[in-house]
Design a protein around this motif. Structure first.
Motif, PDB file in Angstrom:
ATOM      1  N   CYS A  34       5.717   4.325  14.992  1.00  0.00           N
ATOM      2  CA  CYS A  34       5.009   5.608  15.053  1.00  0.00           C
ATOM      3  C   CYS A  34       5.965   6.669  14.525  1.00  0.00           C
ATOM      4  O   CYS A  34       7.026   6.897  15.114  1.00  0.00           O
ATOM      5  N   ILE A  35       5.616   7.290  13.420  1.00  0.00           N
ATOM      6  CA  ILE A  35       6.524   8.200  12.725  1.00  0.00           C
ATOM      7  C   ILE A  35       5.961   9.612  12.749  1.00  0.00           C
ATOM      8  O   ILE A  35       4.818   9.836  12.346  1.00  0.00           O
ATOM      9  N   LEU A  36       6.777  10.546  13.222  1.00  0.00           N
ATOM     10  CA  LEU A  36       6.417  11.966  13.248  1.00  0.00           C
ATOM     11  C   LEU A  36       7.253  12.705  12.225  1.00  0.00           C
ATOM     12  O   LEU A  36       8.478  12.637  12.243  1.00  0.00           O
ATOM     13  N   ALA A  43       7.916  13.296   3.925  1.00  0.00           N
ATOM     14  CA  ALA A  43       8.962  12.315   4.213  1.00  0.00           C
ATOM     15  C   ALA A  43       8.717  11.060   3.392  1.00  0.00           C
ATOM     16  O   ALA A  43       7.649  10.458   3.479  1.00  0.00           O
ATOM     17  N   ASN A  44       9.690  10.683   2.576  1.00  0.00           N
ATOM     18  CA  ASN A  44       9.642   9.429   1.834  1.00  0.00           C
ATOM     19  C   ASN A  44      10.425   8.417   2.650  1.00  0.00           C
ATOM     20  O   ASN A  44      11.641   8.541   2.817  1.00  0.00           O
ATOM     21  N   VAL A  45       9.714   7.415   3.168  1.00  0.00           N
ATOM     22  CA  VAL A  45      10.262   6.496   4.160  1.00  0.00           C
ATOM     23  C   VAL A  45      10.407   5.097   3.562  1.00  0.00           C
ATOM     24  O   VAL A  45       9.535   4.641   2.803  1.00  0.00           O
ATOM     25  N   PRO A  65       3.061  12.782   5.264  1.00  0.00           N
ATOM     26  CA  PRO A  65       2.890  14.179   4.869  1.00  0.00           C
ATOM     27  C   PRO A  65       3.564  15.140   5.848  1.00  0.00           C
ATOM     28  O   PRO A  65       3.830  14.786   7.001  1.00  0.00           O
ATOM     29  N   PRO A  66       3.834  16.362   5.408  1.00  0.00           N
ATOM     30  CA  PRO A  66       4.436  17.357   6.295  1.00  0.00           C
ATOM     31  C   PRO A  66       3.546  17.634   7.504  1.00  0.00           C
ATOM     32  O   PRO A  66       2.314  17.628   7.390  1.00  0.00           O
ATOM     33  N   ARG A  67       4.189  17.858   8.655  1.00  0.00           N
ATOM     34  CA  ARG A  67       3.502  18.215   9.904  1.00  0.00           C
ATOM     35  C   ARG A  67       2.409  17.203  10.253  1.00  0.00           C
ATOM     36  O   ARG A  67       1.336  17.564  10.715  1.00  0.00           O
ATOM     37  N   CYS A  68       2.731  15.908  10.043  1.00  0.00           N
ATOM     38  CA  CYS A  68       1.779  14.822  10.323  1.00  0.00           C
ATOM     39  C   CYS A  68       2.484  13.654  10.988  1.00  0.00           C
ATOM     40  O   CYS A  68       3.702  13.561  10.986  1.00  0.00           O
ATOM     41  N   THR A  69       1.682  12.757  11.523  1.00  0.00           N
ATOM     42  CA  THR A  69       2.188  11.498  12.049  1.00  0.00           C
ATOM     43  C   THR A  69       1.541  10.354  11.287  1.00  0.00           C
ATOM     44  O   THR A  69       0.451  10.502  10.731  1.00  0.00           O
ATOM     45  N   ARG A  70       2.237   9.232  11.260  1.00  0.00           N
ATOM     46  CA  ARG A  70       1.690   8.032  10.626  1.00  0.00           C
ATOM     47  C   ARG A  70       2.153   6.836  11.434  1.00  0.00           C
ATOM     48  O   ARG A  70       3.323   6.734  11.790  1.00  0.00           O
ATOM     49  N   HIS A  71       1.218   5.951  11.743  1.00  0.00           N
ATOM     50  CA  HIS A  71       1.531   4.746  12.497  1.00  0.00           C
ATOM     51  C   HIS A  71       1.463   3.567  11.537  1.00  0.00           C
ATOM     52  O   HIS A  71       0.397   3.275  10.989  1.00  0.00           O
ATOM     53  N   ILE A  72       2.593   2.907  11.367  1.00  0.00           N
ATOM     54  CA  ILE A  72       2.706   1.800  10.423  1.00  0.00           C
ATOM     55  C   ILE A  72       2.739   0.494  11.204  1.00  0.00           C
ATOM     56  O   ILE A  72       3.688   0.229  11.943  1.00  0.00           O
ATOM     57  N   ARG A  73       1.697  -0.324  11.074  1.00  0.00           N
ATOM     58  CA  ARG A  73       1.690  -1.645  11.705  1.00  0.00           C
ATOM     59  C   ARG A  73       2.519  -2.600  10.854  1.00  0.00           C
ATOM     60  O   ARG A  73       2.230  -2.798   9.671  1.00  0.00           O
ATOM     61  N   PHE A  74       3.522  -3.185  11.471  1.00  0.00           N
ATOM     62  CA  PHE A  74       4.350  -4.151  10.751  1.00  0.00           C
ATOM     63  C   PHE A  74       3.512  -5.332  10.271  1.00  0.00           C
ATOM     64  O   PHE A  74       3.812  -5.919   9.232  1.00  0.00           O
ATOM     65  N   ILE A  99      12.918  12.702  10.672  1.00  0.00           N
ATOM     66  CA  ILE A  99      11.682  12.223  11.289  1.00  0.00           C
ATOM     67  C   ILE A  99      12.009  11.733  12.692  1.00  0.00           C
ATOM     68  O   ILE A  99      13.175  11.572  13.044  1.00  0.00           O
ATOM     69  N   VAL A 100      10.985  11.476  13.489  1.00  0.00           N
ATOM     70  CA  VAL A 100      11.130  10.860  14.802  1.00  0.00           C
ATOM     71  C   VAL A 100      10.368   9.539  14.766  1.00  0.00           C
ATOM     72  O   VAL A 100       9.244   9.488  14.245  1.00  0.00           O
ATOM     73  N   VAL A 101      10.981   8.459  15.313  1.00  0.00           N
ATOM     74  CA  VAL A 101      10.367   7.130  15.277  1.00  0.00           C
ATOM     75  C   VAL A 101      10.259   6.569  16.688  1.00  0.00           C
ATOM     76  O   VAL A 101      11.239   6.553  17.429  1.00  0.00           O
ATOM     77  N   GLN A 102       9.064   6.128  17.026  1.00  0.00           N
ATOM     78  CA  GLN A 102       8.817   5.421  18.284  1.00  0.00           C
ATOM     79  C   GLN A 102       8.272   4.043  17.938  1.00  0.00           C
ATOM     80  O   GLN A 102       7.504   3.889  16.972  1.00  0.00           O
ATOM     81  N   HIS A 103       8.639   3.042  18.727  1.00  0.00           N
ATOM     82  CA  HIS A 103       8.236   1.663  18.484  1.00  0.00           C
ATOM     83  C   HIS A 103       7.243   1.236  19.559  1.00  0.00           C
ATOM     84  O   HIS A 103       7.453   1.506  20.735  1.00  0.00           O
TER      85      HIS A 103
END
Length: 124
Positions: A34-36, A43-45, A65-74, A99-103
């Motif tokens: 989970c990326i904020l 953010a280029n991740v 994108p700026p001021r957004c979150t994106r959840h990337i399923r592995f 960025i901030v990352v939660q797993h």
């Protein structure tokens, strides 16, 4: 808004269960980053996956994108290759802006499912 977070993150624990209980895709066993991106710039991740018995996989690239979150399923990472199920792995997540990352992990192998969530380790 002033950016918060770090540019490098590590998730030392990774495992995608090979089976699931319940309707897909909501109840499919999975791992998610989970990326904020709270800043004003995109953010280029890049994600690199490390294994105990083989060379790393990646890079997996995407934008938040700026001021957004994106959840990337592995489970959904497939270019350059899919992440194997039932295999231990770790990941390093790098970004060109903070960025901030939660797993999180959903393990639905049993009807009594388990949900795990933790903060990744941030470093610059």
């Amino acid at each position: 808004m002033k950016p918060i977070g770090k540019r490098r993150w590590a998730i030392a624990e990774g495992y995608i269960p090979g089976s699931s209980n319940g309707p897909a895709p909501a109840m499919t066993s999975h791992e998610t980053a989970c990326i904020l991106n709270a800043g004003d710039d995109e953010a280029n991740v890049v994600i690199t996956i490390f294994f105990s018995d083989r060379a790393p996989a990646g890079p997996y690239r995407f934008a938040v994108p700026p001021r957004c979150t994106r959840h990337i399923r592995f489970n959904n990472l497939d270019d350059p290759e899919p992440i194997p199920t039932d295999a231990d792995y770790a990941s390093v997540i790098e970004s060109d802006v903070p960025i901030v990352v939660q797993h999180t992990r959903l393990d639905s192998r049993q009807a009594e499912l388990a949900l795990l969530s933790t903060m990744a380790y941030g470093s610059d």
